[in-house]
Design a protein around this motif. Structure first.
Motif: not given
Length: 489
Positions: A241-250
């Motif tokens: 989720l941490s990576i997904s969240r960063l990607r989602q934010n980007a």
């Protein structure tokens, strides 16, 4: 020590990662709970939708069967004297049941094959032999008759207990067609003889149990729920989720940039449209070259022209006409005439200066100088007479036009800061105005200077010397027509 310090960010990241996974797990559990809570409502909606679809198909099939029976069986046999049409389907001689009886028997046959299904045809006006079973028997049927009589194109349905089991009751109006009206109005036992096409003769009701549909729906939803639960579990296990969240934010940031860029582009397009509207409005008021100077910041504009030709026209008889019609009609008529004149101005490349009441002013040779301004003005003057003749013929009016023309030097420009217009000044302008005011209704009066330019191309009548207010005695001419084709722009 350094190793310990270097491990701190990793530990924090791991802690955050675990917290996020825990939060996601909780969210999924909450989502599953909400899904379970909504399952009952979704189930009821699907059951009712399926039941409505089935009932609609039943009703359509039954009504289509009756229509086919009526058109392909009853109508062709109606002229045969050996055939007797009756409501009794067990007569003692050769008979054919009427369409309504056929529909009732078809419904009974369906109910016999499917005991849980009920098909009924009932009405407020049953025939004498159907008094017991042909009228409304419960609240649903009475409400269905009332509602569908007022709303024949609608449907009436409800889920309620029927014969001790949950069932879906569906009703729709049985509307009389042209082939049915005559039979119902002429039958000896008809309870009503003033039927019309489109009247609601009765109600067709189809009642079907919900047990089978409910089982199938619950089974399908259960399988769907299990599938979603399994997918959710697998999703939780595989989330980073941490990576997904960063990607989602980007991605969200990128989308916002795109949206803002698109909004700016739309704003620019709207600004360009508004600018175009302003430019069109300005060009409707001023010549293009003058408008360009004003946009460049010039506050006062005045240009001298050695030779231009000015036309003044006044509508004769318009005052009398205005007393006979309403102000609205007067404005429509005046707009029609001046719109035709505007078309001539554009046709001959002239510049319309202004209108004052029922007077029209146009000039040739400015703001862009030309050598054939006098010819263009003459052509327009002759065409203005033709346009007014067309107007009189169309509206059966008796108005006329008086036109004055003069050629000479003039100054043109824009003055002032509010409600400015492009206007002309000079003795030549005043003389042209005098030619119109001292002219003859239906004639085109020109000065000596204009005559000198046009005398070899147009027909003229010498009016002679007349006294012009403010000018003294002047020799004038009346433009009568074209001698040869004038050279136009």
């Amino acid at each position: 020590m350094r190793q310990l310090i270097s491990r701190i960010p990793a530990a924090i990241s791991q802690l955050i990662y675990k917290r996020i996974l825990l939060a996601v797990t909780i969210l999924f559990c909450v989502g599953v709970g909400i899904a379970m809570a909504n399952m009952s409502r979704l189930s009821s909606t699907l059951i009712e939708s399926q039941a409505l679809q089935n009932a609609t198909l039943y009703a359509q099939a039954i009504k289509e069967a009756r229509t086919l029976y009526s058109s392909d069986v009853v109508n062709p046999l109606n002229t045969a004297k050996s055939i007797n049409f009756t409501h009794d389907n067990k007569p003692t001689k050769v008979t054919v049941p009427v369409p309504a009886t056929f529909l009732i028997e078809l419904g009974n046959h369906i109910a016999n094959k499917n005991p849980e299904v009920s098909v009924r045809l009932y009405s407020n006006y049953p025939f004498p032999w159907r008094q017991k079973e042909g009228g409304a028997r419960d609240d649903f049927e009475r409400q269905a008759i009332t509602y569908l009589t007022q709303n024949p194109n609608q449907r009436f349905s409800r889920i309620e207990d029927f014969r001790g089991k949950p069932a879906f009751r569906y009703a729709e109006a049985d509307i009389l067609t042209s082939s049915c009206v005559n039979c119902h109005n002429t039958h000896i036992y008809s309870p009503k003889t003033d039927w019309k096409v489109g009247d609601v003769r009765g109600i067709l009701e189809i009642t079907q149990p919900l047990e089978t549909i409910t089982k199938k729906t619950h089974s399908g939803l259960k399988n769907l729920f299990l599938l979603l639960a399994g997918i959710s579990t697998l999703g939780i296990a595989g989330l980073t989720l941490s990576i997904s969240r960063l990607r989602q934010n980007a991605k969200q940031l990128e989308n916002r940039v795109r949206e803002r860029t698109a909004q700016l582009q739309e704003t620019n397009v709207e600004l360009l449209k508004e600018q175009e509207k302003c430019d069109r409005l300005l060009l409707n008021i001023l010549p293009e070259s003058i408008a360009a100077k004003l946009k460049d910041g010039q506050s006062s504009i005045a240009d001298g022209f050695a030779e231009v030709t000015i036309l003044f026209a006044d509508i004769v008889g318009f005052t009398v006409l205005s007393a006979q019609i309403s102000p609205e009609e007067l404005l429509v008529f005046l707009n029609e005439i001046f719109s035709a004149f505007d078309g001539l101005t554009e046709k001959y490349g002239l510049e319309k200066i202004k209108t004052i009441g029922d007077a029209y002013m146009v000039v040739g040779g400015l703001p862009n100088p030309s050598t054939n301004h006098a010819e263009n003005i003459a052509e327009m003057a002759l065409d203005m007479q033709e346009e007014l003749a067309k107007f009189n013929a169309k509206h059966q009016a008796g108005i006329n036009i008086r036109i004055g023309i003069n050629t000479g030097p003039a100054i043109a420009g824009v003055i002032g800061t509010k409600k400015f217009i492009y206007d002309l000044w000079g003795d030549a302008v005043n003389t042209a105005a005098r030619m119109e005011s001292h002219g003859i209704a239906g004639a085109i009066q020109v000065t000596q200077s204009t005559y000198n330019i046009l005398q070899n191309k147009y027909l003229f009548e010498n009016r002679g010397v007349i006294h012009i207010k403010g000018k003294g005695d002047m020799n004038t001419y009346l433009l009568a027509g074209r001698l040869v084709s004038a050279v136009l722009v």
